[in-house]
Structure formats: C-alpha cells, structure tokens
Scaffold this motif. Structure first.
Motif, PDB file in Angstrom:
ATOM      1  N   TRP A  42       0.755  -1.381   0.165  1.00  0.00           N
ATOM      2  CA  TRP A  42      -0.033   0.084   0.182  1.00  0.00           C
ATOM      3  C   TRP A  42       0.750   1.328   0.060  1.00  0.00           C
ATOM      4  O   TRP A  42       1.912   1.170   0.450  1.00  0.00           O
ATOM      5  CB  TRP A  42      -0.874  -0.144   1.426  1.00  0.00           C
ATOM      6  N   CYS A  43       0.384   2.524  -0.407  1.00  0.00           N
ATOM      7  CA  CYS A  43       0.807   3.633  -0.212  1.00  0.00           C
ATOM      8  C   CYS A  43      -0.241   4.768  -0.109  1.00  0.00           C
ATOM      9  O   CYS A  43      -1.112   4.633  -0.910  1.00  0.00           O
ATOM     10  CB  CYS A  43       1.766   3.750  -1.552  1.00  0.00           C
ATOM     11  N   ASP A  44       0.067   5.638   0.792  1.00  0.00           N
ATOM     12  CA  ASP A  44      -0.636   6.863   1.103  1.00  0.00           C
ATOM     13  C   ASP A  44       0.098   8.067   0.712  1.00  0.00           C
ATOM     14  O   ASP A  44       1.406   8.159   0.967  1.00  0.00           O
ATOM     15  CB  ASP A  44      -1.149   6.879   2.532  1.00  0.00           C
TER      16      ASP A  44
ATOM     17  N   GLU B 172      -4.190   9.736   2.656  1.00  0.00           N
ATOM     18  CA  GLU B 172      -5.044   9.197   1.654  1.00  0.00           C
ATOM     19  C   GLU B 172      -4.457   7.977   0.965  1.00  0.00           C
ATOM     20  O   GLU B 172      -3.495   8.075   0.333  1.00  0.00           O
ATOM     21  CB  GLU B 172      -5.659  10.372   0.906  1.00  0.00           C
ATOM     22  N   ARG B 173      -5.267   7.046   1.026  1.00  0.00           N
ATOM     23  CA  ARG B 173      -4.691   5.755   0.598  1.00  0.00           C
ATOM     24  C   ARG B 173      -4.799   5.947  -1.330  1.00  0.00           C
ATOM     25  O   ARG B 173      -5.884   6.346  -1.732  1.00  0.00           O
ATOM     26  CB  ARG B 173      -5.831   4.542   0.737  1.00  0.00           C
ATOM     27  N   ARG B 174      -3.653   5.815  -1.894  1.00  0.00           N
ATOM     28  CA  ARG B 174      -3.532   6.018  -3.188  1.00  0.00           C
ATOM     29  C   ARG B 174      -3.073   4.678  -4.079  1.00  0.00           C
ATOM     30  O   ARG B 174      -3.934   4.289  -5.149  1.00  0.00           O
ATOM     31  CB  ARG B 174      -2.200   6.769  -3.437  1.00  0.00           C
TER      32      ARG B 174
ATOM     33  N   ARG C 215      -3.252   0.262  -3.302  1.00  0.00           N
ATOM     34  CA  ARG C 215      -3.340  -1.000  -2.818  1.00  0.00           C
ATOM     35  C   ARG C 215      -3.058  -2.202  -3.640  1.00  0.00           C
ATOM     36  O   ARG C 215      -3.954  -2.058  -4.750  1.00  0.00           O
ATOM     37  CB  ARG C 215      -4.992  -1.084  -2.173  1.00  0.00           C
TER      38      ARG C 215
END
Length: 282
Positions: free
Chosen positions: A200-202, A206-208, A210
C-alpha cells in the motif's frame, strides 16, 4: 533475520532488529550490510549470533538504506497488469527493464527532494530483491538460492523527465533521493510467500495504492533468472519489481507530489516508510 543500517547519512553502521524491534549493532562483526555479509556463508554467520549479545543502538536512531550502495540498481516497469492499464500501456510480453542510479538510494524515512525543473513527481511502492550470490545464466528453479532477502522500496519518479524528455526512463528515475530502501532487509525465511504480500501507499494520509505481489506479471524467481541472461548480478545488487495501480500518473486527472506532501508506504512483512517531499535548494 531483519538486517538494518543505522546512523547519520554516510556514517551508517550495520545492525539487525531483534524480536522486540530493538536495533542491535553489528559493527563489531561485519563492516556493512553488503558484500560478504550477504552471501550464504555471511548470513549463516550472522544468524548464529544471539541478538541480546550485541550492543543496542540509541532509541530512535535514524535508519539508512538497508543495503550498502549496490553496483546495480535495476527496476522492472509495468509488472502489474492493472498498473499497465492505468498507464495506458500494453502488458509486456517480456519484462521492461531500466536502471536507477545507485547514488539515488536513501533511507526509508529520509526526505525526498523535488528536483530542479520537476513538475510531475510521483510515487511507486515496490518489492525489492537483494542478491546474495553471483547470478549468471541462472535457471528459474535455482533463482531463490541467489537471493539474500527482500525489502520495501519507493521507486520515486519524475514523469515529465521519464516520458516527455525522450530517451531512456533512467532520467526520470535517478534523481537525488529517488530510491528509498528499507527499513530492513528480511532474509527469505522471514517471508512465508513472497508472491502473496499485501502492499500500500498513502499520500497525505489518503490511500493511493493498494495491491499484492500476487498480481505481478513476472514473479521474483523469473525476474532473477531473466536478468541473469543479460547481465551478471553481483552480491548486494538490488532489483525493484514494479508497482500496483494507484500512481499519480494514472489518476484522472493526474495528481503529482509537491513540497510538503508526505508519502507513507508498506509491504506485509517488510515494514513501512515515510518520506516528506522538500524543494530543491542549491
């Protein structure tokens, strides 16, 4: 084992994380996390050490990149089908390969510098492979024996440099600080199935992104074998293996990083990173 490098930039010492996530100092045992320390014999030597017998590093010490500067820093592009789709590119028949400059590697929580003239700075959470024994014309079935471990990487990218300036992708992938690695290198025994890891990367909370390494087009063992047909992979070389969907380039409209933005990212079993974007000065 989970191997780390800790201390001020340019002065990192080798270490490992014990069962309580305390950084233990290996500088009395090996010179660095690279070279002979990453070979099968070197890793076996480190594994035999009782972590509690090693001195503890100061609490909150900075972590550097988990591998000392590699000779090769190789990346694989478009290795997730859904990322290729969001990028508007065909699924490749063979791996798309490019290089990142080894001197762009930094620690997992160091600032990322927006380079001079940058307008399209982007994020990419990726699985990293670290080579543990020389790989030359390796069969896929034998590839795992050449891997020292795995790590988390952020393939920071400048899309205007990469796509709009002609030539190879390397120019959009190699700017200063574009290669955060770590927080630790996990030896293969730490990971149950490297092809089933959530990632994952936020950005600014905010989750960008997945995804999962389960959706890689070309898997870890294949990539090591494939690369070894075209170049010799040496101990300590790093391969980053592509990113799932959710990058800024693929958003509608595209969304890019600016100074003050914060990226947080992680992969199951490989820890987390945090980088703040800062402007170029100089």
């Amino acid at each position: 084992m989970r191997l780390v490098r800790f201390g001020a930039p340019g002065e990192e010492k080798p270490g490992l994380l014990d069962a309580n996530d305390v950084v233990r100092d290996l500088s009395g045992v090996v010179d660095d996390i690279g070279g002979a320390a990453l070979t099968p014999a070197g890793l076996a030597r480190l594994k035999a050490i009782e972590p509690a017998s090693l001195p503890a590093a100061p609490p909150g010490v900075r972590l550097g990149a988990c591998v000392a500067r590699p000779g090769h820093f190789i990346a694989v592009g478009l290795n997730y089908a859904d990322h290729a789709e969001e990028s508007g590119m065909a699924i490749p028949a063979e791996p798309v390969l490019f290089s990142k400059a080894p001197n762009c590697i930094v620690g997992p929580n160091d600032d990322v510098i927006q380079p001079k003239g940058s307008t399209k700075l982007d994020w990419e959470v990726e699985l990293g492979i670290v080579i543990g024994s020389r790989a030359r014309y390796v069969d896929e079935a034998d590839a795992r024996a050449h891997i020292a471990g795995f790590c988390l990487a952020n393939d920071v990218s400048e899309r205007a440099f990469q796509i709009e300036r002609g030539g190879q992708w390397i120019k959009g992938k190699s700017c200063e600080t574009f290669g955060p690695l770590g927080p630790f290198l996990a030896t293969p025994d730490e990971i149950d199935d490297v092809q089933k890891l959530a990632m994952w990367c936020d950005v600014n909370g905010e989750r960008r992104q997945r995804g999962s390494t389960a959706t890689m087009i070309f898997g870890v063992d294949f990539l090591v074998s494939y690369l070894s047909q075209f170049m010799v992979l040496d101990v300590g070389d790093v391969i980053i293996t592509g990113t799932p969907p959710g990058v800024g380039l693929g958003m509608k409209p595209p969304l890019y990083l600016k100074p003050g933005d914060v990226m947080t990212l992680g992969i199951e079993g490989l820890g987390e990173q945090r980088q703040k974007v800062v402007p170029f000065e100089g």
